[in-house]
Write an enzyme that holds these catalytic residues in place. Structure first.
Site, short mmCIF file in Angstrom:
data_model
loop_
_atom_site.label_atom_id
_atom_site.label_comp_id
_atom_site.label_asym_id
_atom_site.label_seq_id
_atom_site.Cartn_x
_atom_site.Cartn_y
_atom_site.Cartn_z
N GLU A 186 2.13 -12.54 -6.36
CA GLU A 186 3.25 -13.45 -6.10
C GLU A 186 4.53 -12.75 -6.55
O GLU A 186 4.73 -12.49 -7.74
CB GLU A 186 3.00 -14.77 -6.86
CG GLU A 186 4.12 -15.76 -6.72
CD GLU A 186 4.59 -15.95 -5.28
OE1 GLU A 186 3.77 -16.26 -4.41
OE2 GLU A 186 5.79 -15.73 -5.02
N SER A 187 5.37 -12.43 -5.58
CA SER A 187 6.54 -11.59 -5.88
C SER A 187 7.49 -12.26 -6.88
O SER A 187 8.12 -11.58 -7.68
CB SER A 187 7.28 -11.24 -4.59
OG SER A 187 7.67 -12.40 -3.90
N CYS A 196 2.05 -6.38 0.48
CA CYS A 196 2.32 -7.83 0.51
C CYS A 196 3.42 -8.22 -0.49
O CYS A 196 4.58 -7.93 -0.24
CB CYS A 196 1.03 -8.61 0.31
SG CYS A 196 1.14 -10.28 0.97
N ILE A 245 -2.25 -12.48 3.98
CA ILE A 245 -2.43 -13.68 3.16
C ILE A 245 -1.05 -14.15 2.68
O ILE A 245 -0.45 -13.50 1.83
CB ILE A 245 -3.34 -13.38 1.94
CG1 ILE A 245 -4.67 -12.79 2.42
CG2 ILE A 245 -3.57 -14.65 1.12
CD1 ILE A 245 -5.47 -12.12 1.32
N HIS A 297 -3.32 -6.24 3.21
CA HIS A 297 -4.01 -5.86 1.96
C HIS A 297 -5.18 -4.91 2.24
O HIS A 297 -6.33 -5.36 2.23
CB HIS A 297 -4.60 -7.11 1.31
CG HIS A 297 -3.60 -8.06 0.77
ND1 HIS A 297 -3.16 -8.02 -0.53
CD2 HIS A 297 -2.96 -9.09 1.36
CE1 HIS A 297 -2.29 -8.99 -0.72
NE2 HIS A 297 -2.15 -9.65 0.40
N GLU A 353 -6.53 -2.99 0.28
CA GLU A 353 -7.34 -2.85 -0.94
C GLU A 353 -8.52 -3.82 -0.98
O GLU A 353 -9.42 -3.65 -1.80
CB GLU A 353 -6.45 -3.03 -2.19
CG GLU A 353 -5.97 -4.45 -2.49
CD GLU A 353 -4.77 -4.87 -1.66
OE1 GLU A 353 -4.39 -4.14 -0.74
OE2 GLU A 353 -4.22 -5.96 -1.92
#
Ligand code: GLN
Length: 214
Positions: A51-52, A82, A142, A183, A185
């Protein structure tokens, strides 16, 4: 065998473990970064998904914001996925009122762009420099941002191929800064991380050559 470059994952919040694993699989020495002295030791850095707004707040609490901005200005290779893309962007649309970014990448991102329209989206996409000659990357979005505008020096590496977000820019590179809306990862495909490790390795080799010459 040449030892891999040391690549940090900013470990304040988000999917840190998955990035550490993908970087290790891609041949890097992967380390978690929470302190300024840890930041000082890395050749490259990943800003993870999460969450930025929270990461932004924690960057200030941990007094990492300014040291990190300085390293980015000094040419540190950084890959943001993201929330990490949001943090690297020079401009954010639909950000929280007091949200700040680290900046460095001349892009305007729209935060949660996929969230409002399609919630979550998955698609196999070609990514320039990553999938050349191989199969597409599984792109998992997402509550992801997309790039609304990219500056002149920014190379677009991937766009959404179909659906309501078709044509939207979702992977970019400018110099040694790389960002994806998706994402990699979490998919077990480490080719995006390999691409980034390669970029960091090239940067480290260039530096070694310069030092020898000097
Ligand atoms: N919506 C998040 C943000 O604005 C990003 C979501 C993610 O990283 N999966 O930071």
């Amino acid at each position: 065998m040449l030892e891999g470059p040391t690549i940090g994952v900013l470990a304040l919040q988000g999917d840190v473990r998955e990035h550490l694993a993908a970087l290790t699989a891609a041949g890097a020495r992967a380390v978690a970064v929470r302190r300024e002295r840890e930041l000082a030791e890395v050749d490259g850095l990943v800003l993870p998904g999460g969450e930025s707004t929270t990461i932004d707040r924690l960057l200030r609490t941990f007094e990492l914001r300014e040291p990190l901005r300085e390293r980015i200005a000094g040419g540190l290779p950084v890959y943001g996925s993201c929330a990490g893309m949001v943090l690297l962007a020079d401009r954010v649309l639909d950000g929280a009122p007091d949200q700040r970014t680290l900046g460095g990448l001349d892009i305007t991102v729209r935060r949660n762009a996929f969230g409002r329209q399609v919630e979550s989206w998955e698609e196999d996409l070609p990514v320039e420099g990553v999938t050349d000659g191989g199969h597409d990357v599984r792109a998992v979005f997402i509550r992801a941002p997309w790039v609304e505008r990219a500056g002149e020096g920014v190379r677009v590496l991937a766009r959404v191929g179909s659906g309501p977000a078709a044509g939207r820019i979702v992977a970019v590179r400018s110099g040694d800064l790389l960002a994806t809306s998706f994402h990699p990862e979490i998919t077990g495909d480490d080719r995006v991380h390999r691409y980034f490790v390669g970029l960091v390795r090239d940067r480290v080799r260039g530096r070694v050559r310069e030092e020898r010459r000097g």
